[in-house]
Design a protein around this motif. Structure first.
Motif, short mmCIF file in Angstrom:
data_model
loop_
_atom_site.label_atom_id
_atom_site.label_comp_id
_atom_site.label_asym_id
_atom_site.label_seq_id
_atom_site.Cartn_x
_atom_site.Cartn_y
_atom_site.Cartn_z
N TRP A 1 0.45 -0.96 -0.14
CA TRP A 1 -0.19 -0.15 -0.18
C TRP A 1 1.06 1.28 -0.09
O TRP A 1 1.90 1.33 0.62
N SER A 2 -0.08 2.28 -0.57
CA SER A 2 0.92 3.37 -0.62
C SER A 2 -0.16 4.95 -1.28
O SER A 2 -1.14 4.85 -1.42
N ALA A 3 0.70 5.50 -0.49
CA ALA A 3 -0.17 7.41 -0.87
C ALA A 3 0.48 7.78 -1.50
O ALA A 3 1.56 8.09 -2.23
N TYR A 4 -0.56 8.99 -2.64
CA TYR A 4 0.44 9.54 -3.15
C TYR A 4 -0.27 11.15 -3.26
O TYR A 4 -1.57 10.90 -3.23
N LEU A 5 -0.20 12.42 -3.83
CA LEU A 5 -0.42 13.33 -4.01
C LEU A 5 -0.12 14.26 -5.44
O LEU A 5 1.38 13.57 -5.84
N GLY A 6 -0.78 14.32 -6.12
CA GLY A 6 -0.42 15.37 -7.06
C GLY A 6 -1.14 16.15 -7.20
O GLY A 6 -2.01 16.72 -7.40
N ALA A 7 -0.59 16.81 -8.92
CA ALA A 7 -0.94 17.68 -9.53
C ALA A 7 -1.32 17.74 -11.37
O ALA A 7 0.31 17.78 -11.72
N GLY A 8 -1.57 18.80 -11.79
CA GLY A 8 -1.74 18.55 -13.29
C GLY A 8 -2.23 19.50 -13.69
O GLY A 8 -3.10 20.42 -12.94
N GLY B 1 -10.25 26.02 -22.81
CA GLY B 1 -8.99 26.97 -21.38
C GLY B 1 -8.56 25.73 -21.80
O GLY B 1 -8.20 25.04 -21.43
N LEU B 2 -7.64 26.95 -20.30
CA LEU B 2 -6.61 25.71 -19.13
C LEU B 2 -7.38 25.07 -18.22
O LEU B 2 -8.43 25.49 -17.86
N GLN B 3 -6.89 23.53 -18.59
CA GLN B 3 -7.14 23.42 -17.32
C GLN B 3 -6.93 22.78 -15.98
O GLN B 3 -5.35 22.81 -17.06
N TRP B 4 -7.14 22.22 -14.78
CA TRP B 4 -5.94 21.71 -14.13
C TRP B 4 -6.08 20.78 -13.14
O TRP B 4 -8.03 20.96 -12.75
N GLN B 5 -5.71 20.60 -11.88
CA GLN B 5 -6.43 19.50 -10.79
C GLN B 5 -5.40 19.41 -10.18
O GLN B 5 -4.59 19.14 -9.79
N GLY B 6 -6.02 18.75 -8.90
CA GLY B 6 -5.09 18.16 -7.33
C GLY B 6 -5.44 17.39 -7.28
O GLY B 6 -7.16 16.76 -7.84
N ILE B 7 -4.98 16.11 -7.14
CA ILE B 7 -5.26 14.79 -6.89
C ILE B 7 -4.23 14.20 -5.54
O ILE B 7 -3.26 14.62 -5.17
N GLY B 8 -5.46 13.23 -4.85
CA GLY B 8 -4.25 12.12 -3.62
C GLY B 8 -5.73 11.22 -3.58
O GLY B 8 -7.12 11.01 -4.60
N GLY B 9 -4.86 9.87 -3.49
CA GLY B 9 -5.17 8.75 -3.92
C GLY B 9 -4.75 7.93 -2.98
O GLY B 9 -3.63 7.80 -2.26
N VAL B 10 -4.74 6.40 -3.13
CA VAL B 10 -4.00 5.26 -2.78
C VAL B 10 -4.11 4.59 -3.23
O VAL B 10 -4.60 4.51 -4.11
N ASN B 11 -2.71 3.78 -3.62
CA ASN B 11 -2.73 2.78 -4.43
C ASN B 11 -2.49 1.38 -4.02
O ASN B 11 -1.86 1.15 -2.30
N ALA C 1 -7.26 4.25 -5.49
CA ALA C 1 -8.80 5.36 -5.78
C ALA C 1 -8.18 6.33 -5.67
O ALA C 1 -7.18 5.93 -4.94
N GLU C 2 -8.68 7.75 -6.01
CA GLU C 2 -8.34 8.25 -5.77
C GLU C 2 -9.43 9.82 -5.78
O GLU C 2 -10.41 9.43 -6.66
N TYR C 3 -9.47 11.23 -5.43
CA TYR C 3 -10.44 11.50 -5.77
C TYR C 3 -9.38 12.55 -6.15
O TYR C 3 -8.43 13.33 -5.87
N ARG C 4 -10.16 14.19 -7.01
CA ARG C 4 -9.99 15.03 -7.63
C ARG C 4 -10.32 15.82 -7.94
O ARG C 4 -11.84 15.84 -7.25
N TYR C 5 -10.35 17.51 -7.44
CA TYR C 5 -10.15 18.62 -7.87
C TYR C 5 -10.37 19.36 -9.33
O TYR C 5 -8.90 19.34 -8.69
N ARG C 6 -11.78 19.63 -9.99
CA ARG C 6 -10.88 19.99 -11.30
C ARG C 6 -11.36 20.94 -11.52
O ARG C 6 -12.07 21.79 -10.66
N GLY C 7 -10.35 22.26 -12.29
CA GLY C 7 -11.25 23.49 -12.36
C GLY C 7 -10.94 23.89 -14.09
O GLY C 7 -9.40 23.03 -14.97
#
Length: 339
Positions: free
Chosen positions: A111-118, A142-152, A163-169
């Protein structure tokens, strides 16, 4: 019985989930799907302002990436669609592509956890049907972006589940359309909450082979051979004496003990003298010293028939000297044990 079976099965699954697996690295392809809900959609025209409320909808992603150590970098394509209701009714469709960067942290085996951005580029399409916009689309890139957090979860050496959660714009600034009923209509940018599950497959991963166990230690060296048995004992005498001192008796006792332990069958006792006196006198003295030692050995239990004696006067000194020298080392009898 059923409870016991369930407990055993649960324990087995838990053990499997915790069994260490070497985390894959290198190139991978990923697929994900889940549920997404955009924020409420606000739009306006001359004298009219309204809000559409989203019911949520699906989101799907596909990615190609590379993992090295704690880091992952990927190129991803996304698409989502959701329904909204309000004074008007319609849907929100969003498609785009992003470059995502992640940092992974190991938690427990597998098991691992991760944070990311795009960040990337996306297109928004909003369809509105109602009293204010019964035709047309709000569409703009237009420009799109997202913050990501999940478990692997490392399911296998070449397969991860996540499984992960994203907040996107998506920043389209303002989308416009001209409605024949009310004229120009303006809509707001898009924000979205999303929850996904998916897989990552590493096609070039190689199954981890643990290093071979170290070779067994070499066998210990054989013990050193026992020292050769003692076969020679020396008994010393006082000047011009043939009687045994207390120290001399102890040496004879040691010789007898060794003789009995080794099972020797022949013994030779040789008497010696220093160089004081004539050769004939010292020859007799040397023989008497040898006889004194033999008598003591017989008294200690040795068969006298296996003990031979001889005298050598002063002709075989332990310490060479000139004539007439009282050398204590030469006043001796030597016991030789032979098997």
């Amino acid at each position: 019985m059923k409870l016991r079976v369930s407990m055993i099965a649960g324990a087995a699954l838990c053990a499997l989930a915790m069994t260490p697996v070497h985390a894959a690295e290198g190139w991978y392809v990923g697929l994900g799907a889940g549920w997404a809900r955009p924020t409420d959609f606000s739009y306006s025209t001359v004298g009219i302002h309204d809000t559409a409320y989203s019911d949520g909808g699906f989101i799907a992603t596909g990615a190609i990436g590379y993992k090295y150590g704690h880091w992952r970098l990927e190129a991803e394509g996304e698409g989502s669609h959701s329904h909204f209701v309000g004074s008007n009714e319609g849907g929100t469709a969003w498609a785009g592509g992003s470059a995502n960067l992640y940092y992974n942290v190991h938690i427990i085996p597998r098991w691992s956890a991760y944070l990311g951005a795009g960040v990337g580029y996306g297109g928004l399409n909003r369809e509105a049907y109602g009293p204010f916009a019964n035709v047309g689309n709000f569409g703009q890139w237009g420009l799109q972006w997202q913050g990501i957090g999940g478990v692997n979860y490392n399911a296998a050496y070449n397969l991860d589940l996540y499984a992960e959660y994203r907040y996107r714009g998506l920043d389209t600034h303002t989308t416009h359309i001209y409605s024949p009923l009310v004229g120009g209509i303006a809509g707001s940018d898009l924000r979205q909450n999303a929850v996904l599950v998916g897989v990552r497959y590493y096609p070039f991963a190689v199954a981890y082979m643990p290093p071979p166990p170290p070779p067994p230690p070499p066998p210990p060296p054989p013990p050193p051979p026992p020292p050769p048995p003692v076969k020679t004992f020396i008994v010393f005498f006082d000047f011009n004496k043939a009687n045994l001192t207390a120290e001399a008796q102890q040496v004879v006792q040691q010789a007898v003990s060794t003789l009995k332990a080794q099972g020797n069958v022949r013994v030779l006792v040789t008497g010696h003298t220093d160089t004081v006196g004539s050769d004939s006198y010292n020859q007799g003295l040397s023989v008497r010293r040898a006889e004194a030692v033999k008598d003591e050995m017989v008294r200690e239990g040795v068969d006298g028939s296996i003990v031979s004696i001889e005298g050598k006067s002063f002709h075989d000194p332990l310490v060479p000297t000139g004539p007439g020298v009282r050398e204590p080392q030469n006043r001796r009898a030597v016991i030789n044990l032979d098997s």
